[in-house]
Design an enzyme around this catalytic site. Structure first.
Site, PDB file in Angstrom:
ATOM      1  N   ASP A 124      -8.196  -0.283 -12.956  1.00 38.04           N
ATOM      2  CA  ASP A 124      -9.053  -0.977 -12.002  1.00 38.04           C
ATOM      3  C   ASP A 124      -9.641  -0.037 -10.946  1.00 38.04           C
ATOM      4  O   ASP A 124      -9.514  -0.276  -9.766  1.00 38.04           O
ATOM      5  CB  ASP A 124      -8.217  -2.086 -11.341  1.00 38.04           C
ATOM      6  N   GLU A 139       2.732  -2.118  -4.134  1.00 36.15           N
ATOM      7  CA  GLU A 139       1.393  -2.704  -4.074  1.00 36.15           C
ATOM      8  C   GLU A 139       1.563  -4.172  -3.777  1.00 36.15           C
ATOM      9  O   GLU A 139       2.426  -4.829  -4.383  1.00 36.15           O
ATOM     10  CB  GLU A 139       0.668  -2.621  -5.436  1.00 36.15           C
ATOM     11  N   GLU A 194       2.297   0.982 -13.627  1.00 31.83           N
ATOM     12  CA  GLU A 194       2.259  -0.288 -14.348  1.00 31.83           C
ATOM     13  C   GLU A 194       2.174  -0.184 -15.864  1.00 31.83           C
ATOM     14  O   GLU A 194       1.307  -0.803 -16.483  1.00 31.83           O
ATOM     15  CB  GLU A 194       1.091  -1.151 -13.830  1.00 31.83           C
ATOM     16  N   TYR A 202       1.941  -9.479  -6.791  1.00 31.35           N
ATOM     17  CA  TYR A 202       0.786 -10.212  -6.260  1.00 31.35           C
ATOM     18  C   TYR A 202       1.076 -11.714  -6.174  1.00 31.35           C
ATOM     19  O   TYR A 202       0.229 -12.531  -6.501  1.00 31.35           O
ATOM     20  CB  TYR A 202      -0.460  -9.892  -7.104  1.00 31.35           C
TER      21      TYR A 202
HETATM   22  C1  GCB Z   1      -2.675  -3.434  -9.728  1.00 36.42           C
HETATM   23  C2  GCB Z   1      -3.077  -2.048 -10.056  1.00 36.42           C
HETATM   24  C3  GCB Z   1      -4.216  -1.545  -9.184  1.00 36.42           C
HETATM   25  C4  GCB Z   1      -5.245  -2.643  -9.025  1.00 36.42           C
HETATM   26  C5  GCB Z   1      -4.594  -3.822  -8.340  1.00 36.42           C
HETATM   27  C6  GCB Z   1      -5.566  -5.006  -8.158  1.00 36.42           C
HETATM   28  O1  GCB Z   1      -1.617  -3.883 -10.032  1.00 36.42           O
HETATM   29  O2  GCB Z   1      -2.009  -1.142 -10.001  1.00 36.42           O
HETATM   30  O3  GCB Z   1      -4.766  -0.406  -9.777  1.00 36.42           O
HETATM   31  O4  GCB Z   1      -6.376  -2.232  -8.337  1.00 36.42           O
HETATM   32  O5  GCB Z   1      -3.520  -4.274  -9.093  1.00 36.42           O
HETATM   33  O6  GCB Z   1      -6.165  -5.123  -7.106  1.00 36.42           O
HETATM   34  O7  GCB Z   1      -5.723  -5.769  -9.096  1.00 36.42           O
END
Ligand code: GCB
Length: 583
Positions: A171, A492, A400, A457
């Site tokens: 991403d 993250e 990941e 997330y």
């Molecule tokens: C993740 C990835 C990261 C993405 C992020 C997202 O888990 O490690 O590279 O940019 O999520 O914002 O989706």
């Protein structure tokens, strides 16, 4: 073996080959101007610059100064993405695979002092299951909008595949080209090839110097920050004993740096180093024996115009914004950064988790099993390059990977890399690999690392918008991790936020939601002693490939792409300021 950062000193010289080069995409006949170093992608409104998949050509002339007669000359490329072929007067002289680490090309024997030659660099930006980072070769979009099974969609995908569309399994925008400096450099013929320093807080610094020739004496002198000699030793291997050493501490104003001045025959090299020790003990991460709590957003090398191009002004600005945030660390998500950034962090006392470009290894079952050798080589080169930086306190093997589909196979892939990192690092720093939001109860890899780093997330991609449910679920997962008795960093977590979009009710994409989301996650983190860090995603908005989930890129920044703070930046500035005041 490392590739020493080029230096200008009494014995060594460099000529920066940055500036305007000639450029063309393969298949084009005409040349056009392009800035080096920088990604080429945003330097033209021609859509092919953004979308091109293949080889691009860079060209310029350079001269070996006549005064360099009798010296050793080479070209030093700090990084060319994702692979490079180097030609001198149209003849291939070197090739390099991988877009984020340096390589050198010797020129003696190919040119004379005083001679001018044409240098061509062919940069290939194609990504596939054989590159790091990984490309999906057309079979899956990053945020899959391609419904499987629909005949017309399947036909459309095949159509794309046949045209070699470059589809990242990651991403961030696939920025490419000569993104870091290129230098012509000279050393004496008998030269210092590599330097390794292993400091301990007692003031004993073990060192090793590798030289081109077995003959000749090596002298090493440790200079303090004022340039006074603090210790001396001789021989290729030995110990410098620094009385009353000043430690490198990860706090503003205290990252004390020494310099090892090495002499070998005519050659000189000055290697900065810090005296600090890093260790994991139980669920704590110790720097110089004191528990360290990581707090700072993950980054990208990303900015308008330059793309991923090395930009010292941007680096200084970003580091100052880290200071403003009261942040003390970042992870080099998702590839090793330009060396100048590590030098800056050494000096400013910001801690780095250094990551290989192994990202996108979740794409499908073919993922990466055949990549182990190359992955190992990249890991070796990254550690070789960064081993002496006091700011680097942990290695990340990648980001990941899919570790749950075939848990044993995944363990067999990652375990040797984990062991290699420990073996290769003279300072034996802790090692990790960053875990995806997955079946943590099935995965075997993440829990086997020295420090558990997990990306989560809850409330964004999962349980979207429901922060009560997000808290509940995250707490349940943290209960599970608590039993593993390892230190854990939330490496993250974030919410896309359109700067300036507000709502009295905190709904997704508003600045209020981003703050509410982080408040909810902070609440869960603050309850746990084994949580030793938080790394929000991301420091700033950044460019990505197009997709239905991305409005002009990824908007999870605490800052906009041009580095204006959103409300969440103010939130963390307060939170981390209070945290630092307590420490
Ligand atoms: C993740 C990835 C990261 C993405 C992020 C997202 O888990 O490690 O590279 O940019 O999520 O914002 O989706």
């Amino acid at each position: 073996m490392g590739v020493l950062y080029p230096q200008n000193n009494a014995a060594r010289m460099t000529v920066d080959l940055g500036g305007i080069w000639d450029f063309r995409l393969q298949g084009d006949s005409g040349w056009q101007p392009i800035a080096v170093p920088a990604s080429y992608n945003d330097q033209s409104p021609d859509p092919r610059f953004r979308n091109f998949a293949g080889v691009s050509e860079y060209r310029r002339r350079f001269t070996i100064p006549s005064a360099w007669k009798g010296l050793r000359w080479f070209l030093r490329f700090d990084a060319v993405a994702h692979s490079a072929v180097i030609l001198l007067n149209g003849r291939e002289i070197a090739a390099h695979r991988g877009g984020f680490l340096p390589f050198e090309v010797e020129l003696n024997g190919l040119m004379e002092a005083g001679e001018t030659a044409e240098l061509t660099v062919r940069a290939d930006n194609r990504i596939s299951h054989d590159t790091l980072p990984i490309g999906t070769e057309g079979d899956t979009a990053f945020f899959g909008s391609d419904n499987p099974g629909i005949p017309s969609v399947e036909a459309g995908k095949k159509w794309q595949q046949e045209r070699g569309i470059n589809r990242p399994a990651f991403d961030f925008f696939n920025y490419t080209g000569i993104q870091r400096p290129v230098r012509l450099a000279a050393t004496p013929k008998a030269y210092i090839r590599d330097v390794t320093l292993i400091p301990s807080v007692s003031g004993e610094v073990r060192y090793e110097v590798e030289t081109s020739d077995a003959e000749g004496e090596v002298l090493v002198e440790a200079l303090d920050a004022d340039g006074n000699a603090a210790a001396r030793a001789s021989g290729r291997k030995g110990v410098l004993t620094i009385p009353q050493p000043k430690l490198w501490e990860p706090r503003p104003g205290t990252p004390y740096l020494y310099t090892a001045r090495i002499s070998f025959g005519e050659d000189r090299y000055e290697q900065p180093f810090g005296i600090r020790e890093v260790r994991v003990e139980g669920t704590r991460f110790l720097i110089n024996g004191r528990p360290f709590r990581f707090h700072g957003p993950c980054k990208h090398e990303d900015s308008p115009f330059h793309g991923r191009g090395m930009d010292p002004c941007l680096n200084v600005t970003d580091v100052n914004l880290y200071r403003w945030l009261n942040a003390n660390c970042f992870r080099t998500s998702h590839y090793p950064y330009a060396e100048e950034m590590y030098q800056l962090c050494d000096r400013e006392g910001i801690v780095i988790v250094d990551e290989t470009p192994a990202v996108g290894m979740w794409a499908d079952e073919r993922y990466g099993w055949n990549l182990a050798d190359y992955h190992g080589q990249v890991l070796r080169d990254m550690i070789g390059r960064d081993k002496n930086h006091p700011c680097v306190v942990m290695w990340s093997l990648g980001n990941e990977p899919d570790t749950e589909k075939y848990p044993e196979k995944a363990y067999d892939y990652w375990r040797p890399l984990y062991e290699a990192a420990h073996r290769l690092d003279p300072q034996n720093r802790p090692v990790t690999v960053v875990g995806c939001q997955n079946r943590y109860d099935v995965d075997q890899v993440i829990r086997s690392m020295d420090v558990v780093l997990i990306n989560r997330y809850y409330g964004w991609y999962n349980l979207s918008g429901d922060l009560e449910a997000a808290r509940y679920a995250f707490r349940m997962e943290l209960d599970w991790w608590e039993k593993q008795q390892k230190p854990l960093i939330l490496s993250e977590y974030g919410a896309d936020t359109v700067a300036g979009l507000h709502g009295a009710v905190a709904e997704m994409f508003t600045e209020e939601f981003q703050v509410a989301y982080y408040e909810a996650m902070s609440e869960c983190l603050d309850e746990r002693d084994f949580v030793i860090g938080e790394m929000p995603w991301n420091f700033a908005d950044f460019s990505t490939c197009q997709g239905p989930m991305r409005v002009g890129g990824n908007r999870k920044g605490l800052f906009t792409r041009d580095r204006r703070p959103k409300m969440a930046a103010h939130y963390f500035r307060r939170r981390w300021g209070e945290m630092e005041a307590r420490e």
